[in-house]
Design an enzyme around this catalytic site. Structure first.
Site, PDB file in Angstrom:
ATOM      1  N   ARG A 155      51.399   1.964  48.277  1.00 55.40           N
ATOM      2  CA  ARG A 155      51.344   0.643  47.642  1.00 55.40           C
ATOM      3  C   ARG A 155      52.715  -0.011  47.527  1.00 55.40           C
ATOM      4  O   ARG A 155      52.834  -1.235  47.573  1.00 55.40           O
ATOM      5  CB  ARG A 155      50.756   0.772  46.225  1.00 55.40           C
TER       6      ARG A 155
ATOM      7  N   ASP B 107      45.564  -8.738  34.380  1.00 53.60           N
ATOM      8  CA  ASP B 107      45.009  -9.962  33.786  1.00 53.60           C
ATOM      9  C   ASP B 107      45.573 -10.229  32.391  1.00 53.60           C
ATOM     10  O   ASP B 107      44.852 -10.691  31.505  1.00 53.60           O
ATOM     11  CB  ASP B 107      43.470  -9.889  33.745  1.00 53.60           C
TER      12      ASP B 107
ATOM     13  N   ASN C 124      46.836 -16.526  38.758  1.00 50.95           N
ATOM     14  CA  ASN C 124      45.628 -15.822  39.169  1.00 50.95           C
ATOM     15  C   ASN C 124      44.465 -16.394  38.380  1.00 50.95           C
ATOM     16  O   ASN C 124      44.639 -16.820  37.230  1.00 50.95           O
ATOM     17  CB  ASN C 124      45.779 -14.328  38.871  1.00 50.95           C
ATOM     18  N   THR C 125      43.294 -16.413  38.984  1.00 51.67           N
ATOM     19  CA  THR C 125      42.113 -16.831  38.260  1.00 51.67           C
ATOM     20  C   THR C 125      41.203 -15.628  38.075  1.00 51.67           C
ATOM     21  O   THR C 125      40.982 -14.843  39.006  1.00 51.67           O
ATOM     22  CB  THR C 125      41.397 -18.006  38.964  1.00 51.67           C
ATOM     23  N   HIS C 126      40.700 -15.487  36.839  1.00 49.00           N
ATOM     24  CA  HIS C 126      39.908 -14.304  36.472  1.00 49.00           C
ATOM     25  C   HIS C 126      38.581 -14.766  35.871  1.00 49.00           C
ATOM     26  O   HIS C 126      38.577 -15.660  35.018  1.00 49.00           O
ATOM     27  CB  HIS C 126      40.706 -13.470  35.460  1.00 49.00           C
TER      28      HIS C 126
ATOM     29  N   ASP D 298      51.703 -11.378  35.462  1.00 40.45           N
ATOM     30  CA  ASP D 298      52.778 -10.473  35.044  1.00 40.45           C
ATOM     31  C   ASP D 298      52.433  -9.071  35.519  1.00 40.45           C
ATOM     32  O   ASP D 298      51.525  -8.898  36.346  1.00 40.45           O
ATOM     33  CB  ASP D 298      53.039 -10.569  33.534  1.00 40.45           C
ATOM     34  N   ALA D 299      53.100  -8.054  34.993  1.00 38.46           N
ATOM     35  CA  ALA D 299      52.924  -6.698  35.523  1.00 38.46           C
ATOM     36  C   ALA D 299      51.622  -6.046  35.066  1.00 38.46           C
ATOM     37  O   ALA D 299      51.249  -4.986  35.573  1.00 38.46           O
ATOM     38  CB  ALA D 299      54.115  -5.834  35.120  1.00 38.46           C
ATOM     39  N   GLY D 300      50.913  -6.650  34.124  1.00 41.56           N
ATOM     40  CA  GLY D 300      49.685  -6.048  33.625  1.00 41.56           C
ATOM     41  C   GLY D 300      48.456  -6.467  34.426  1.00 41.56           C
ATOM     42  O   GLY D 300      48.554  -7.176  35.430  1.00 41.56           O
TER      43      GLY D 300
HETATM   44  C1  GAR Z   1      36.427 -15.408  41.513  1.00 42.33           C
HETATM   45  O1  GAR Z   1      35.437 -15.489  40.518  1.00 42.33           O
HETATM   46  C2  GAR Z   1      37.693 -14.791  40.948  1.00 42.33           C
HETATM   47  O2  GAR Z   1      37.917 -15.119  39.614  1.00 42.33           O
HETATM   48  C3  GAR Z   1      37.388 -13.325  41.066  1.00 42.33           C
HETATM   49  O3  GAR Z   1      36.801 -13.205  42.322  1.00 42.33           O
HETATM   50  C4  GAR Z   1      36.050 -14.400  42.588  1.00 42.33           C
HETATM   51  C5  GAR Z   1      36.423 -14.882  43.962  1.00 42.33           C
HETATM   52  O4  GAR Z   1      35.524 -15.832  44.422  1.00 42.33           O
HETATM   53  N1  GAR Z   1      38.571 -12.554  40.918  1.00 42.33           N
HETATM   54  C6  GAR Z   1      38.616 -11.418  40.233  1.00 42.33           C
HETATM   55  O5  GAR Z   1      37.653 -10.902  39.723  1.00 42.33           O
HETATM   56  C7  GAR Z   1      39.992 -10.789  40.143  1.00 42.33           C
HETATM   57  N2  GAR Z   1      40.054  -9.908  39.028  1.00 42.33           N
HETATM   58  P1  GAR Z   1      35.822 -16.642  45.756  1.00 42.33           P
HETATM   59  O6  GAR Z   1      36.260 -15.622  46.797  1.00 42.33           O
HETATM   60  O7  GAR Z   1      34.520 -17.281  46.105  1.00 42.33           O
HETATM   61  O8  GAR Z   1      36.902 -17.639  45.440  1.00 42.33           O
END
Ligand code: GAR
Length: 214
Positions: free
Chosen positions: A77, A157, A119-121, A153-155
């Site tokens: 990694r 989410d 990042n989007t979660h 950040d390093a964590g």
């Molecule tokens: C999204 O809902 C995003 O938040 C999630 O994967 C999906 C991607 O959808 N990410 C995570 O869960 C990261 N922890 P997409 O490929 O259709 O944009």
């Protein structure tokens, strides 16, 4: 900590690199938004940790440069993270957007792009971090969940929160129906707030993000 400087508000479109691992519907929302010159940003490249995904196809259909760096191509990694940082750096982004990127970025990446990676979660942080936000929310029995845009950040989410949207959990939801409902709101959140970061600039002070000069 690096950011898009407020004093450079919308002089030139911000350069975005978007990283994906799957369907890329959030990427598509950004592609559609950046087609409008007033959005204030353009996507310079799309990167992925795997080949053969719709996210890469979407980028290619729109003539956006792509790159693929599977973890399995590297001894470990650490080396993968260094290669990812180098590859992203070649595109000189102002902002890196993780849009369904299912890998944690490491120290080498954050040394270059900390403070300018979002990042989007698909959950309301700090609840349900990790890979299965919708499933974990459903299993817990919450009545509302949502999505969170945060500075990486390093964590896992854990970074400073840029924006959140609330989505109801319905009685007959399964993981798939809930995740799809979350993604409808998540895509709009992503476009709205990445656009704002690009147009207004921002500064980070601890966990607080401030837009523009204020
Ligand atoms: C999204 O809902 C995003 O938040 C999630 O994967 C999906 C991607 O959808 N990410 C995570 O869960 C990261 N922890 P997409 O490929 O259709 O944009």
């Amino acid at each position: 900590m690096p950011s898009i400087p407020p004093q450079n508000q919308a002089q030139t479109p911000a350069r975005l690199v978007v990283l994906v691992s799957g369907a890329g519907t959030n990427l598509q929302a950004l592609i559609d938004a950046t087609n409008n010159p007033d959005f204030g940003a353009r996507i310079i490249a799309v990167g992925a940790d795997r080949d053969g995904i719709e996210g890469l196809d979407r980028a290619e259909r729109h003539g956006i440069d792509t790159f693929v760096l599977p973890v399995s191509d590297f001894p470990d990694r650490v080396d993968w993270d260094i290669a990812l940082a180098d590859q992203v750096a070649e595109h000189a982004p102002d902002l890196v957007v993780l849009a369904g990127f299912m890998k944690l970025t490491g120290p080498a990446f954050l040394a270059l792009f900390g403070g300018r990676t979002v990042n989007t979660h698909p959950a309301l942080s700090p609840s349900f971090p990790g890979m299965h936000g919708p499933r974990d929310a459903l299993e817990y029995g919450v009545k509302v969940t949502g999505a969170t845009l945060f500075v990486v950040d390093a964590g896992v989410d854990t970074g400073p929160i840029v924006a959140q949207v609330v989505v109801p959990v319905l009685p007959d939801d399964d993981e798939s129906t809930l995740h799809e409902r979350i993604k409808l709101s998540e895509r709009q959140m992503l476009v709205d707030w990445v656009g704002r970061m690009a147009r207004e600039g921002y500064t980070l002070d601890g966990r607080t993000i401030t837009f523009g000069d204020s």
